[in-house]
Design an enzyme around this catalytic site. Structure first.
Site, PDB file in Angstrom:
ATOM      1  CE1 TYR A 104      -4.589  -1.463   0.535  1.00 24.24           C
ATOM      2  CE2 TYR A 104      -3.024  -3.226   1.441  1.00 24.24           C
ATOM      3  CZ  TYR A 104      -4.250  -2.687   1.027  1.00 24.24           C
ATOM      4  OH  TYR A 104      -5.214  -3.673   0.738  1.00 24.24           O
ATOM      5  CB  CYS A 105       1.598   3.938  -2.318  1.00 20.56           C
ATOM      6  SG  CYS A 105       2.940   2.760  -2.723  1.00 20.56           S
ATOM      7  CG  PHE A 106      -1.480   5.405   2.406  1.00 20.37           C
ATOM      8  CD1 PHE A 106      -2.920   5.226   2.345  1.00 20.37           C
ATOM      9  CD2 PHE A 106      -0.615   4.370   2.998  1.00 20.37           C
ATOM     10  CE1 PHE A 106      -3.409   3.948   2.736  1.00 20.37           C
ATOM     11  CE2 PHE A 106      -1.293   3.087   3.263  1.00 20.37           C
ATOM     12  CZ  PHE A 106      -2.680   2.896   3.492  1.00 20.37           C
TER      13      PHE A 106
END
Length: 510
Positions: A104-106
């Site tokens: 996951y990337c944010f």
């Protein structure tokens, strides 16, 4: 706090003495009583038998597998391209991983983020036994006509490369995530599309992360670097250090600087990108771009028409066109994890999100583990330094995020760098990956010992986690003080910041 003064970081009541943060923000261990807490058997003495030599035919002097002695007639393997990763494993048929690792990337922009900061976070989900290291490369000038050797192929070098700090699987050249001296952050996601990823060795998505950081001084420049290299060299090859199977994926990227972010999603050489300047965005191992496309490959729509994937009579939706069935859920669990935090998003908020196992953002499954994490804070004021927090160890819920700031002559940190095997590295030999060497660095081994305490002794484990989290909290507070200063940061204060933080963590664990 005025410069030139010392600040005591007071730990909870234990036999540990306080840390002293000098004017240089150096975290120094004055004493430790954790030896008894961590006096456990070193379970990390040797790699497991499954990580040893693979049962393969001995390589011939030319590097090709020696054929087996004559025996019963066998069906020949399917034909593969000369540079296919299956052939380079020794000719085995192998197979593709059914699903990409669930990383996951944010990114969070104002008004959702705190104090006008841009906050970036990534969890890198990889095979459970893979080691990631944190490495720094200074800016450099290169001779005309020089080449750079990436994981699998060699390409033309550029005249100048920027300073970069990377978190990377230690067997490859590229990186899962990282940042450069200009405040650009890039993170990679492996994705599966309806177009099979190439088995031919080319650039990995992780190579493109490093190349973008070394060559791009803004997020848009980094994007342009990636798409130009895709057009020239393509993407392909084994994503894992696996001598038994060929795992191939397409790539997606989160590319961020102080002003904007780009979501770049690719299939082969074709791509589309969306620009982000406010609010929150999450990407994962599924395509997320829909009809809002701000840049794309010039032949993208002609290509999908020719494949019969889009008739041109409806809005062009990248995810619907390229995804397998309904495999484009826009990473809803990750976005929900960030949304439920509430309030302004800070570095601490992003760290909490990356530690969220209930949502699946922090991966700990039979096949995959979050093997490293990063959080970056990018002030929109160019006079303020960007701060990048790395774990360098698996499972962010059991790791410390340690700060790094770009300055000249940054002190290298060999204790979070894996051993180098040079030309003898099994990742560089043909056939590839016939052995799996012990790539654990010193911090990784110490973290294994601490993890044993956390898993086998609840009381000692909770005590250790309280101390670790308190250390991390005080480091975050020290960095917030730096960001709120009005005077220019003295580089001498942080030149060995990351080194001292790693050294302090190791002294906890020893």
């Amino acid at each position: 706090m005025p410069r030139g003064t010392s600040r005591q970081l007071v730990l909870p009541a234990t036999s540990i003495k306080p840390y002293d943060v000098s004017p240089g923000w150096r975290l120094r261990l004055l004493g430790s009583g954790l030896q008894d807490l961590l006096r456990v058997q070193d379970t990390a003495a040797q790699p497991s038998p499954s990580l040893g030599r693979l049962e393969r035919p001995s390589p011939s002097p030319r590097g090709r597998a020696v054929p087996p002695r004559p025996g019963p007639a066998r069906r020949p393997p399917p034909a593969v391209a000369p540079s296919s990763c299956r052939l380079l494993l020794g000719g085995g048929v192998g197979g593709r991983m059914a699903a990409a690792p669930p990383s996951y990337c944010f990114v969070a922009f104002p008004p959702r983020s705190k104090d006008g900061l841009v906050v970036v976070g990534k969890n890198s989900a990889r095979p459970r036994d893979e080691v990631q290291e944190v490495v720094y490369f200074a800016a450099a000038a290169h001779d005309p006509g020089s080449k750079v050797e990436c994981t699998y192929i060699e390409i033309e070098q550029v005249p100048k490369t920027h300073a970069v700090v990377l978190s990377r699987p230690s067997w490859l050249w590229g990186a899962e995530m990282g940042a450069n001296e200009h405040g650009v952050c890039v993170a990679n996601e492996a994705v599966v599309t309806r177009e099979p990823a190439s088995e031919s060795e080319a650039l990995l998505g992780m190579d493109l992360v490093r190349l973008a950081l070394e060559r791009g001084a803004t997020a848009k420049e980094a994007l342009d670097v990636i798409v130009a290299l895709l057009e020239e060299h393509g993407q392909g090859g084994n994503y894992y250090e696996d001598g038994n199977s060929c795992h191939t994926f397409q790539s997606a990227f989160l590319i961020v600087d102080r002003k904007e972010a780009w979501i770049l999603e690719t299939s082969g050489k074709y791509w589309a990108a969306e620009k982000i300047t406010e609010g929150v965005k999450c990407i994962c191992n599924q395509l997320s771009l829909t009809t809002k496309i701000d840049a794309e490959h010039p032949e993208l729509r002609n290509y999908v028409r020719s494949q019969g994937w889009w008739n041109g009579n409806t809005d062009f939706n990248f995810s619907e066109v390229f995804s397998l069935a309904d495999d484009h859920l826009a990473c809803s669990s990750g976005r929900e994890s960030l949304e439920k935090q509430g309030g302004d998003i800070s570095a601490q908020t992003m760290i909490d999100v990356l530690r969220d196992k209930d949502s699946g953002v922090c991966v700990d499954s039979e096949s995959f583990l979050t093997t490293a994490s990063i959080v970056s804070v990018l002030p929109q004021d160019p006079s303020s330094p960007c701060i990048h927090y790395f774990t360098g160890t698996p499972d962010p819920s059991r790791s410390i995020f340690k700060p790094f700031i770009f300055v000249d002559d940054v002190k290298l940190v060999p204790k979070v760098q894996s051993p180098s095997f040079g030309d003898d590295d099994p990742a560089k030999k043909i056939p590839r990956f016939q052995e799996k060497p012990d790539r654990r660095h010193e911090l990784y081994k110490a973290h294994e010992r601490a993890r044993s305490v956390l898993e086998n002794d609840q009381d000692k484990g909770q005590k250790l986690m309280r101390i670790m989290l308190d250390l991390e909290k005080q480091g975050l507070e020290a960095m917030e003080d730096i960001l709120t200063r009005t005077e220019v940061l003295d580089a001498a204060e942080v030149v060995d910041l990351f080194y001292d933080c790693v050294d302090t963590e190791l002294k906890f664990f020893k």
